[in-house]
Scaffold this motif. Structure first.
Motif, mmCIF file in Angstrom:
data_model
loop_
_atom_site.group_PDB
_atom_site.id
_atom_site.type_symbol
_atom_site.label_atom_id
_atom_site.label_comp_id
_atom_site.label_asym_id
_atom_site.label_seq_id
_atom_site.Cartn_x
_atom_site.Cartn_y
_atom_site.Cartn_z
ATOM 1 N N ASP A 5 0.850 -1.187 0.000
ATOM 2 C CA ASP A 5 0.000 0.000 0.000
ATOM 3 C C ASP A 5 0.888 1.239 0.000
ATOM 4 O OD1 ASP A 5 -2.362 -1.417 0.033
ATOM 5 O OD2 ASP A 5 -2.508 -1.415 2.220
ATOM 6 N N VAL A 6 0.470 2.237 -0.779
ATOM 7 C CA VAL A 6 1.201 3.496 -0.845
ATOM 8 C C VAL A 6 0.265 4.591 -0.361
ATOM 9 C CG1 VAL A 6 2.354 5.152 -2.357
ATOM 10 C CG2 VAL A 6 2.580 2.696 -2.793
ATOM 11 N N VAL A 7 0.744 5.417 0.534
ATOM 12 C CA VAL A 7 -0.039 6.548 1.024
ATOM 13 C C VAL A 7 0.601 7.830 0.518
ATOM 14 C CG1 VAL A 7 -0.932 5.337 3.057
ATOM 15 C CG2 VAL A 7 1.233 6.566 3.196
ATOM 16 N N ASP A 8 -0.162 8.911 0.556
ATOM 17 C CA ASP A 8 0.339 10.191 0.044
ATOM 18 C C ASP A 8 1.712 10.549 0.606
ATOM 19 O OD1 ASP A 8 -1.753 10.636 -1.657
ATOM 20 O OD2 ASP A 8 -2.785 12.069 -0.362
ATOM 21 N N GLU A 9 1.933 10.243 1.881
ATOM 22 C CA GLU A 9 3.194 10.622 2.512
ATOM 23 C C GLU A 9 4.385 9.901 1.885
ATOM 24 O OE1 GLU A 9 0.448 9.589 4.370
ATOM 25 O OE2 GLU A 9 -0.152 11.664 4.692
ATOM 26 N N ASP A 10 4.154 8.777 1.207
ATOM 27 C CA ASP A 10 5.231 8.030 0.565
ATOM 28 C C ASP A 10 5.643 8.650 -0.765
ATOM 29 O OD1 ASP A 10 5.123 6.167 2.613
ATOM 30 O OD2 ASP A 10 3.771 4.826 1.513
ATOM 31 N N LEU A 11 4.850 9.600 -1.278
ATOM 32 C CA LEU A 11 5.094 10.173 -2.597
ATOM 33 C C LEU A 11 5.776 11.527 -2.494
ATOM 34 C CD1 LEU A 11 1.598 9.468 -4.206
ATOM 35 C CD2 LEU A 11 3.650 8.062 -4.370
ATOM 36 N N THR A 12 6.538 11.834 -3.515
ATOM 37 C CA THR A 12 7.115 13.178 -3.600
ATOM 38 C C THR A 12 6.009 14.126 -4.063
ATOM 39 O OG1 THR A 12 7.735 12.995 -5.924
ATOM 40 C CG2 THR A 12 9.354 12.215 -4.286
ATOM 41 N N GLU A 13 6.263 15.410 -3.943
ATOM 42 C CA GLU A 13 5.270 16.396 -4.393
ATOM 43 C C GLU A 13 4.998 16.224 -5.888
ATOM 44 O OE1 GLU A 13 2.345 18.919 -4.112
ATOM 45 O OE2 GLU A 13 3.479 18.245 -2.367
ATOM 46 N N GLU A 14 6.032 15.963 -6.671
ATOM 47 C CA GLU A 14 5.861 15.759 -8.117
ATOM 48 C C GLU A 14 4.997 14.525 -8.394
ATOM 49 O OE1 GLU A 14 8.451 14.929 -12.165
ATOM 50 O OE2 GLU A 14 9.489 15.601 -10.371
ATOM 51 N N GLU A 15 5.243 13.447 -7.648
ATOM 52 C CA GLU A 15 4.440 12.227 -7.827
ATOM 53 C C GLU A 15 2.980 12.481 -7.464
ATOM 54 O OE1 GLU A 15 7.740 8.724 -7.046
ATOM 55 O OE2 GLU A 15 6.852 9.738 -5.312
ATOM 56 N N ARG A 16 2.747 13.255 -6.415
ATOM 57 C CA ARG A 16 1.368 13.594 -6.026
ATOM 58 C C ARG A 16 0.678 14.374 -7.134
ATOM 59 N NH1 ARG A 16 3.226 15.719 -0.484
ATOM 60 N NH2 ARG A 16 3.839 13.764 0.442
ATOM 61 N N ARG A 17 1.394 15.332 -7.745
ATOM 62 C CA ARG A 17 0.831 16.095 -8.869
ATOM 63 C C ARG A 17 0.503 15.175 -10.041
ATOM 64 N NH1 ARG A 17 4.459 19.971 -7.470
ATOM 65 N NH2 ARG A 17 5.992 19.255 -8.980
ATOM 66 N N GLU A 18 1.416 14.243 -10.340
ATOM 67 C CA GLU A 18 1.188 13.314 -11.439
ATOM 68 C C GLU A 18 -0.040 12.439 -11.177
ATOM 69 O OE1 GLU A 18 4.863 11.199 -11.892
ATOM 70 O OE2 GLU A 18 5.851 12.890 -12.871
ATOM 71 N N VAL A 19 -0.179 11.997 -9.942
ATOM 72 C CA VAL A 19 -1.353 11.191 -9.584
ATOM 73 C C VAL A 19 -2.620 12.032 -9.724
ATOM 74 C CG1 VAL A 19 -2.546 10.040 -7.668
ATOM 75 C CG2 VAL A 19 -0.110 9.580 -8.094
ATOM 76 N N ALA A 20 -2.577 13.259 -9.236
ATOM 77 C CA ALA A 20 -3.750 14.137 -9.329
ATOM 78 C C ALA A 20 -4.118 14.389 -10.789
ATOM 79 C CB ALA A 20 -3.490 15.453 -8.605
ATOM 80 N N GLU A 21 -3.129 14.610 -11.641
ATOM 81 C CA GLU A 21 -3.392 14.829 -13.069
ATOM 82 C C GLU A 21 -3.985 13.581 -13.716
ATOM 83 O OE1 GLU A 21 0.333 16.105 -14.727
ATOM 84 O OE2 GLU A 21 0.281 18.029 -13.659
ATOM 85 N N ALA A 22 -3.466 12.421 -13.363
ATOM 86 C CA ALA A 22 -3.993 11.173 -13.912
ATOM 87 C C ALA A 22 -5.437 10.957 -13.472
ATOM 88 C CB ALA A 22 -3.117 9.991 -13.487
ATOM 89 N N MET A 23 -5.723 11.217 -12.206
ATOM 90 C CA MET A 23 -7.085 11.056 -11.692
ATOM 91 C C MET A 23 -8.031 12.035 -12.377
ATOM 92 S SD MET A 23 -6.768 8.544 -9.728
ATOM 93 C CE MET A 23 -8.156 8.440 -8.634
ATOM 94 N N GLU A 24 -7.545 13.235 -12.660
ATOM 95 C CA GLU A 24 -8.366 14.219 -13.364
ATOM 96 C C GLU A 24 -8.677 13.744 -14.774
ATOM 97 O OE1 GLU A 24 -7.733 18.702 -14.936
ATOM 98 O OE2 GLU A 24 -7.302 18.377 -12.811
ATOM 99 N N LEU A 25 -7.699 13.130 -15.426
ATOM 100 C CA LEU A 25 -7.941 12.582 -16.759
ATOM 101 C C LEU A 25 -9.009 11.486 -16.718
ATOM 102 C CD1 LEU A 25 -4.360 12.263 -18.270
ATOM 103 C CD2 LEU A 25 -6.205 13.741 -19.072
ATOM 104 N N ILE A 26 -8.963 10.677 -15.678
ATOM 105 C CA ILE A 26 -9.907 9.565 -15.559
ATOM 106 C C ILE A 26 -11.288 10.049 -15.148
ATOM 107 C CG2 ILE A 26 -10.444 7.470 -14.250
ATOM 108 C CD1 ILE A 26 -7.370 7.049 -14.057
ATOM 109 N N TYR A 27 -11.361 10.859 -14.120
ATOM 110 C CA TYR A 27 -12.641 11.232 -13.528
ATOM 111 C C TYR A 27 -13.142 12.610 -13.945
ATOM 112 C CZ TYR A 27 -11.883 7.151 -10.638
ATOM 113 O OH TYR A 27 -11.667 5.873 -10.216
#
Length: 108
Positions: free
Chosen positions: A73-95
């Motif tokens: 399991d990966v939680v937000d705290e395990d990600l760098t700020e750049e990785e969090r942005r990439e995840v947010a962008e990917a989720m925006e593309l999906i949803y």
């Protein structure tokens, strides 16, 4: 070759439309339905042949993936700020941009 009779049941509207189309094609209903079924089978077989290799690749990949250990399991705290942005962008593309910030696995 001996012929085999196949009986079908359908509602009157479909039967009438099939009769009309058969007449326009200059065929009796049996010949029209055999022609339509044969054409459909040829299309399905051609599609199956076209995709057989990729279906085999997908099946092999799914079998291989089933043998892999689960990811941690990966939680937000395990990600760098750049990785969090990439995840947010990917989720925006999906949803979509207007979707709530919920992510898969979040409680409804």
């Amino acid at each position: 070759m001996a012929k085999t009779r196949i009986s079908i049941s359908l509602d009157r509207d479909h039967a009438d439309r099939i009769r009309e189309h058969a007449e326009r094609a200059g065929l009796d209903v049996s010949a029209y339905l055999v022609n339509a079924a044969t054409r459909q089978m040829a299309e399905a077989e051609a599609a199956e042949a076209q995709f057989a290799r990729i279906d085999a690749v997908i099946a092999a990949a799914e079998a291989e993936a089933a043998e892999l250990p689960p990811l941690p399991d990966v939680v937000d705290e395990d990600l760098t700020e750049e990785e969090r942005r990439e995840v947010a962008e990917a989720m925006e593309l999906i949803y979509g941009a207007d979707a709530p910030a919920a992510r898969p696995g979040d409680a409804a």
